[in-house]
Design a protein around this motif. Structure first.
Motif, mmCIF file in Angstrom:
data_model
loop_
_atom_site.group_PDB
_atom_site.id
_atom_site.type_symbol
_atom_site.label_atom_id
_atom_site.label_comp_id
_atom_site.label_asym_id
_atom_site.label_seq_id
_atom_site.Cartn_x
_atom_site.Cartn_y
_atom_site.Cartn_z
ATOM 1 N N TYR C 27 10.775 0.927 -1.150
ATOM 2 C CA TYR C 27 10.553 1.316 0.244
ATOM 3 C C TYR C 27 10.440 0.054 1.080
ATOM 4 N N SER C 29 8.918 -1.079 5.022
ATOM 5 C CA SER C 29 8.322 -0.727 6.323
ATOM 6 C C SER C 29 8.522 -1.891 7.277
ATOM 7 N N GLY C 30 7.517 -2.780 7.383
ATOM 8 C CA GLY C 30 7.692 -3.950 8.253
ATOM 9 C C GLY C 30 8.748 -4.890 7.713
ATOM 10 N N GLY C 31 8.886 -4.903 6.396
ATOM 11 C CA GLY C 31 9.924 -5.720 5.780
ATOM 12 C C GLY C 31 9.510 -7.158 5.513
ATOM 13 N N LEU C 32 8.322 -7.516 5.936
ATOM 14 C CA LEU C 32 7.928 -8.929 5.815
ATOM 15 C C LEU C 32 7.893 -9.410 4.376
ATOM 16 N N MET C 33 7.357 -8.617 3.501
ATOM 17 C CA MET C 33 7.258 -9.054 2.112
ATOM 18 C C MET C 33 8.539 -8.725 1.359
ATOM 19 N N ILE C 34 9.094 -7.573 1.669
ATOM 20 C CA ILE C 34 10.333 -7.169 1.018
ATOM 21 C C ILE C 34 11.400 -8.250 1.168
ATOM 22 N N GLY C 95 -2.179 -13.386 9.718
ATOM 23 C CA GLY C 95 -0.828 -13.857 10.033
ATOM 24 C C GLY C 95 -0.752 -14.435 11.426
ATOM 25 N N THR C 104 3.168 -3.379 8.862
ATOM 26 C CA THR C 104 2.612 -2.044 9.050
ATOM 27 C C THR C 104 1.347 -1.880 8.213
ATOM 28 N N SER C 108 0.990 -2.963 4.284
ATOM 29 C CA SER C 108 -0.100 -3.884 3.966
ATOM 30 C C SER C 108 -0.976 -3.329 2.858
ATOM 31 N N ALA C 110 0.013 -0.776 0.688
ATOM 32 C CA ALA C 110 0.793 -0.439 -0.505
ATOM 33 C C ALA C 110 1.174 -1.664 -1.328
ATOM 34 N N PHE C 111 1.308 -2.798 -0.681
ATOM 35 C CA PHE C 111 1.761 -3.980 -1.413
ATOM 36 C C PHE C 111 0.647 -4.539 -2.294
ATOM 37 N N ASP C 117 -6.095 -9.663 3.817
ATOM 38 C CA ASP C 117 -7.279 -9.528 4.679
ATOM 39 C C ASP C 117 -7.411 -8.089 5.140
ATOM 40 N N VAL C 154 2.710 5.828 1.061
ATOM 41 C CA VAL C 154 1.493 5.858 1.865
ATOM 42 C C VAL C 154 1.878 6.441 3.213
ATOM 43 N N LYS C 170 -12.990 -15.000 6.801
ATOM 44 C CA LYS C 170 -11.851 -15.472 6.003
ATOM 45 C C LYS C 170 -11.936 -16.979 5.891
#
Ligand SMILES: Cc1cc2nc3c(=O)[nH]c(=O)nc-3n(C[C@H](O)[C@H](O)[C@H](O)COP(=O)(O)OP(=O)(O)OC[C@H]3O[C@@H](n4cnc5c(N)ncnc54)[C@H](O)[C@@H]3O)c2cc1C
Lengths: 156, 783, 270
Positions: C27, C29-34, C95, C104, C108, C110-111, C117, C154, C170
């Motif tokens: 899947y 979503s935001g795609g940042l990690m994908i 970030g 998203t 955040s 699901a990963f 954070d 999710v 943090k």
């Protein structure tokens, strides 16, 4: 796959690879202001506005911008006139090598729309994802403060 | 308050120096193009039919390449060529972009059968697209014979250490059998004897780290044959002329090297990186070749700052006269000896003369090979490394003497009209030149700086309050302006009939604004405005020679060349005007783009050149001048900083930093200020954030911006810059250099401030919160 | 460019879930990690943006659709005012502006990033996760990050609406950096007396989890005079690891230090 979107008001209809990023698509279309600075979403040089909000084009799949509107720095200087932010950056000596500048301009523009009178801390916080290795940031902060002041009609 | 106002006070003091264009903050002439995002960087140039070049890199720190099997890759449709060491000339060279003959050893090959660090090049791949090139990389099978390696430079000279350079073709290295790329020693007086006579002494070892330039634009180059078959290389370089010369040395081919706008360099682009790879492909295939490094390649396979260790001994008498400095160093040049000797020497030559009243000095050490990324030139060029050891040691000595460190450092530092024997003994890679200091406002920097910073009041304050400690530090620095008697720059000025001039300079603007300030210098000398100058720089077929952008030399050397050229052009204009008007030259002068005669007649530059083109004694006015300096006038700087330590975590924040700088006349105060602010923040990065971490195989783990943290915007709190009222007699309109010196002080000033806050003498950069916390804890300072 | 074969944009949950079950499919979503996945086996991305899941619904608890961007926590009037403005303050540390405009809530969570954070902050607020696995289920965030599931989507998270005070701390090297360690604390407080305490530590480097010993210790005690003891207990009980960035011993120090800062923050605020 076919994707249609607007860049700086101009409609584009392009065939892209499924895994293609907006950064690549935009540069292929000639929007060379969008810079490839890192490969880890960590420098902000590729920032563009997507429906008015700054995002990283290096991590945006082109497939997802179908029907959306993108703005790059090429869309900022109308008929050769600089926008206020661009002008202030030049006036304050905030442009050294210039590689980070397109990403900075599109992000700062969004900042000032969201918050027309930002404090120094708010400027630094909002733009924290736009790295610059040349200026030490100080002149860029001065430039944006100046734009905010000018737009409130105050003398800087 | 803006810069113009700040300067106006100082400017009015220098009554004899009434400038029109110089010492004003004119806008950067490339600023408009840059804020509009125009396609001006190497990667922005589309050269039709380009092959994409990728480099296959070694996963091993030290290995023999036994065999490279590229057959699978070559079968892939769209792969144009795969080149290995067998396909490129076996010519030893140095990537260092220095004057010829280079003081760096010839110990590098475009590709070699041995790899010396993780990231070293093994093969060059060229393909029709990025994707195909990437696929091809994966299809190349390399057999390695893995060798023992050395990652920690303190073990490079150990007995039984593997030899990194055992190839027979190497030349210029000091003792490669023991991994010593270079060695240097100098002394005057007897340091041991002098130390024994001192009332107070300090001895300590200081470490400064590798540091990545992290310029925003990765390394990039494109090569092609132009319509007439001339090899052309567009490259993001600081040294176009040296690139041309080195490419000729390797491949035996003449070329034209063009530097477009470049996205920062800081010394990282003072070397041949990508150019040799694209050239090899263009020569092999006849096709344009384009290679844009990834961030990871830029981090791991270009250059880094030389990490150095200095064992320093200093001593003073009870009247606080500094009598002796002894520095024994070790420097890590990595896999290749780029800038090895010279950066090491600069660690001494750009620090020691600051304290010229000593009776004895010794400076010596080895520069060693290791199986890590090659070190190279980096802003400061050794001086930040030397300054960290020297300034911290002097700070400690002041403390032992019970003296304010500002007072102690100032008392012992050099003054206008004085000299230091070090100037003559130490140059860059060879002897230096004698020089009397013609401008030195270090007293103003220290005294006025202390007032502005509230130094004396701040030092009365309570240092520890609750969970926070505050500390106040000071550091002194000097640098140089050019490499004297070696580096030359040229400038050509051509007058046009529309009243404009073309200024052609080899000087390399890497974002610093040198195109702008050189135009200011020319405009000042020609009594016209910057807007009348169309500047072309850094194209080896078009512009005159210039050594390139390094060694703090552009303003000084290229600036002097430009000034000379402009002054000669002024004489040519007066001569032509005299011929046209019949009035003697003595009765004529230049003003506001015109020649004015005492009789009240005036001729515009445009009218003069128009007549010379079409109707009268027809000729093109054009002049070329060159400049090599006999001296290298140091700029000076005193930095004050306030830091805050979170005692619960050991985290250090730089709350404010004041840099008081003597750079002679700032040609463009705004741009000069930007140079200092930028250098300061790189120095803060080096002191607090930036760190290369290696795994046990010698692979750099912090190989991107996600893990290698350069300071981000929120990390930089407040940097203030002030310029002293200074005038360097040998400089163009009184100018000295300003671009490097800002990096010399952040390390020591932060360390000194930490000492002031909590009494802990930090001797290693970067200062990690973790280490500091446990030291605080040992002393019972953690709440 | 990711070399994948298909980028799919299903319109319904059922469809997305079916597509998700295919081999070498993820899947997005935001795609940042994908986008940073280097896996050469990845063939297909199933984009969840067409599924809506963008709602922010007020009620006894607040429902936040999985596709809501992290930036909404700072700008949406409801989200930014929850728990005395907690999320607005906390998200500033996540970030950058651009990243918050893309990342998203669903992605955040699901990963299950160890250094997240977002997870630490949400867990301190006792958030729960709504998932689609053929049908809709709901589990606590704590349980969710511990359990291995397959191809669940999710769909939303729920944040209980209450007056608890929350604080987030943090620690990172630079201000645009991932956490070396993070701490989230939540509690009810009346006349300095604490109840319903949550203490969460993330980036240990293991994924965020509640530190039950410390929570138990704090419940029913007075805030102002239990900070030091709680910090000591934290240091003694917390399980942490070392990695190339931070040694385990220092993570212990940080867990105690950040707990103190968080508790002092709540003390000042309440
Ligand atoms: C440079 C950088 C800095 C960052 N800094 C921070 C920080 O300081 N603090 C912090 O907490 N986070 C940080 N993040 C992480 C960020 O906040 C998000 O957590 C992350 O980007 C994931 O969100 P996404 O929507 O982009 O997910 P995606 O990249 O789209 O997906 C992430 C994973 O979740 C899966 N997934 C996505 N959506 C769903 C769903 N609805 N249901 C089931 N599975 C799903 C995907 O298959 C994938 O495996 C940072 C990220 C980057 C790139």
């Amino acid at each position: 796959m076919k994707v249609e979107f607007k860049v700086n008001g101009k409609m584009h209809s392009v065939n892209v690879e499924p895994g293609e990023f907006l950064l690549e698509t935009l540069r292929n279309l000639g929007y060379k202001s969008v810079k490839h600075g890192c490969d880890t979403a960590s420098c902000g040089a590729c920032s563009v506005q997507l429906d008015g909000k700054p995002v990283l084009s290096c991590r945006t799949f082109t497939a997802t911008v179908n029907g959306h509107e993108i703005k790059t720095v090429e869309g900022f200087s109308k008929e050769g006139e600089l926008s206020n932010i661009q002008r202030a950056l030049v006036e304050e000596g905030a442009v050294q090598c210039g590689f980070c500048i397109p990403g900075l301009v599109v992000t700062a523009d969004a900042l000032l729309r969201e918050n027309p009178s930002p404090t120094e801390d708010e400027i630094k916080g909002y733009l924290n994802g736009n790295l610059c290795r040349c200026t030490g940031y100080e002149s860029q902060t001065r430039a944006i403060l100046k734009v905010a002041k000018d737009s409130r009609g105050e003398k800087s | 308050m803006n810069v113009r106002e700040e300067r106006s006070v100082a400017t009015s003091l220098s009554s004899d120096k009434n400038f029109d264009v110089v010492n004003t903050s004119v806008e950067k002439i490339d600023g408009y193009a840059l804020v509009k995002g125009k396609p001006v960087f190497t990667d922005d140039f589309d050269v039709p039919d380009s092959l994409i070049v990728k480099i296959l890199r070694s996963p091993h720190a030290h290995a023999i390449v036994k065999n490279v099997d590229a057959s699978k890759a070559l079968e892939l449709s769209g792969v144009a060529c795969v080149l290995t060491y067998k396909d490129v000339p076996r010519i030893a060279f140095t990537r260092a972009g220095q004057g010829y003959p280079e003081p760096s050893p010839y110990d590098t090959f475009v590709l070699d059968k041995k790899v010396r660090y993780v990231g070293d090049a093994v093969a060059i791949v060229a393909a029709e697209s990025e994707e195909i090139a990437r696929k091809a990389l994966k299809l190349i099978k390399v057999e390695y014979d893995v060798l023992d390696n050395i990652i920690d430079y303190e073990h490079a000279m150990d007995e039984n250490a593997p030899i990194i350079h055992d190839e027979s073709e190497i030349s210029g290295a000091y003792d490669p059998k023991h991994n010593i790329a270079s060695h240097y020693e100098m002394h005057f007086g007897d340091v041991d004897e002098e130390l024994s006579k001192c009332d107070v002494t300090t001895e300590k070892t200081f470490y400064t780290p590798n540091q990545s330039h992290a310029m925003m634009e990765p390394h990039a180059a494109i090569s092609y044959f132009d319509a007439n078959g001339r090899l052309t290389i567009i490259t993001s370089t600081q040294v176009p002329y040296h690139v041309r010369r080195i490419i000729k040395r390797i491949f035996g081919v003449e070329s034209r090297v063009i530097k477009p706008r470049i996205g920062g360099g800081f010394g990282g682009k003072q070397a041949v990186h990508v150019e040799a790879y694209v050239t090899a492909v263009t020569l092999k295939t006849g096709r344009p070749a384009r290679c844009i490094y990834t961030r990871k390649e830029t981090m791991t396979a270009s250059n880094t700052r030389h990490a150095m260790r200095f064992k320093i001994r200093v001593g003073a008498d009870k009247d606080a006269n500094l009598r002796v400095i002894d520095m024994q160093g070790l420097s890590n040049t990595g896999a290749y000896g780029e800038h090895a000797l010279t950066t090491f020497m600069v660690a001494g030559s750009k620090t020691l003369p600051l304290y010229n009243k000593v009776n004895a000095v010794r400076f010596m050490g080895d520069i060693v090979y290791t199986n890590t990324e090659s070190a190279g030139a980096f802003r400061g060029y050794g001086a930040p490394q030397g300054a960290f050891a020297l300034d911290c040691a002097l700070d400690e000595l002041a403390h032992k003497l019970g003296m304010d460190p500002v007072e102690f450092k100032l008392k012992n530092s050099i003054r206008e009209g004085e000299t230091s024997p070090v100037f003559k003994v130490m140059g860059e890679g060879r002897e230096g030149v004698e020089q009397i200091v013609g401008s030195c406002k270090i007293e103003e920097c220290a005294i006025e700086g202390a007032k502005l910073f509230n130094w004396h009041e701040k030092r009365e304050r309570q240092r520890i309050e609750g969970t926070k400690a505050h500390g106040y530090g000071v550091a002194f620095a000097m640098q140089g302006s050019s490499i004297p008697a070696i580096d030359m720059g040229g400038a050509t000025i051509k007058m046009n009939d529309d009243g404009t001039f073309n200024l052609m300079i080899g000087a390399t603007d890497l974002g610093t604004g040198s195109d702008t300030i050189l135009a200011q210098i020319a405009a000042e000398a020609l009594h016209t405005s910057v807007g009348k100058f169309v500047v072309y720089s850094s194209d080896t077929d078009v512009t005159p020679f210039d050594k390139g952008a390094y060694a703090s030399s552009t303003t000084y050397v290229s600036g002097n060349a430009t000034k000379r050229a402009a002054e000669r052009m002024a004489r040519e204009i007066l001569k032509a005007a005299s011929e046209i008007t019949g009035e003697s030259v003595e009765k004529l002068h230049l003003e506001n783009g015109k020649v004015i005669s005492k009789s009240g007649k005036s001729l515009t530059y445009s009218e003069i050149q128009t007549q010379l083109f079409y109707t009268f004694k027809q000729r093109q006015l054009e002049v070329t001048e060159s400049f090599v300096s006999e001296v290298s006038p140091p700029p000076y700087m005193v930095t004050f900083a306030e830091i805050e330590i979170d005692l619960e975590t050991g985290k250090v924040d730089v709350m404010s930093m004041l840099n008081y700088v003597d750079c002679g006349t700032p040609i463009n105060p705004l741009l000069a200020r930007g140079q200092v602010e930028g250098a300061s923040s790189q120095g803060i990065g080096m002191a607090l954030y930036e760190e290369h971490i290696f795994d046990k195989n010698g692979r750099m783990v912090t190989d991107d911006f996600f893990t290698y943290k350069v300071p981000s915007r929120d990390d930089i709190k407040k940097i203030t810059v002030k310029f002293a009222d200074s005038y360097e007699p040998t400089g163009p309109f009184g100018a000295k250099s300003v671009s490097e010196i800002g990096l010399d002080t952040p390390g020591p000033v932060i360390a000194n401030a930490i000492f002031d806050a909590v009494g802990i003498r930090v001797n290693r950069l970067p200062i990690k919160s973790e280490d500091l916390y446990f030291k605080l804890n040992e002393r019972g300072l953690t709440p | 460019m990711l070399s994948i074969k298909e980028y799919l944009r299903p319109d319904t949950l059922e469809e997305a879930y079916d597509l998700g079950k295919m081999e070498n499919t993820l899947y997005v979503s935001g795609g940042l990690m994908i986008a940073s996945l280097k896996s050469s086996r990845l063939e297909r991305l199933v984009d969840l943006k067409n599924l809506g899941m963008e709602e922010i619904e007020d009620g006894k608890r607040v429902k936040i659709g999985a596709n809501v961007k992290l930036s909404e926590f700072m700008t949406n009037p409801l989200l930014s005012s929850l728990n005395h403005g907690f999320f607005k303050k906390t998200m500033k540390d996540v970030g950058s502006t651009q990243i918050r405009n893309m990342a998203t809530v669903g992605g955040s969570v699901a990963f299950r990033l160890g250094w997240s954070d977002v997870i630490t902050a949400l867990m301190a607020s006792k958030a729960t996760v709504e998932l689609y696995e053929g049908q809709l289920n709901e589990v606590s965030l704590e349980r969710y990050v511990k359990e291995k599931r397959r191809k669940e989507i999710v769909t939303a998270i729920y944040i209980p609406k209450n007056d608890r005070f929350l604080a987030f701390e943090k620690f990172s090297k630079s201000t645009f950096d991932i956490a070396m360690l993070n701490v989230g604390v939540g509690m009810n407080i009346r006349d300095d007396k604490m109840s319903d305490v949550t203490v969460v530590v993330g980036s240990r480097p293991m994924i965020s989890g509640r530190i039950v010993e410390v929570e138990k210790f704090l419940n029913d005690k007075e805030l102002s005079n239990s900070i030091e003891a709680a910090a000591q207990l934290m240091r003694d009980t917390i399980k942490v690891g070392g990695d190339v960035r931070v040694k385990a011993e220092y993570r212990k120090v940080l867990s105690a230090a950040l707990l103190k800062k968080a508790m002092r923050g709540i003390g000042d605020e309440s």
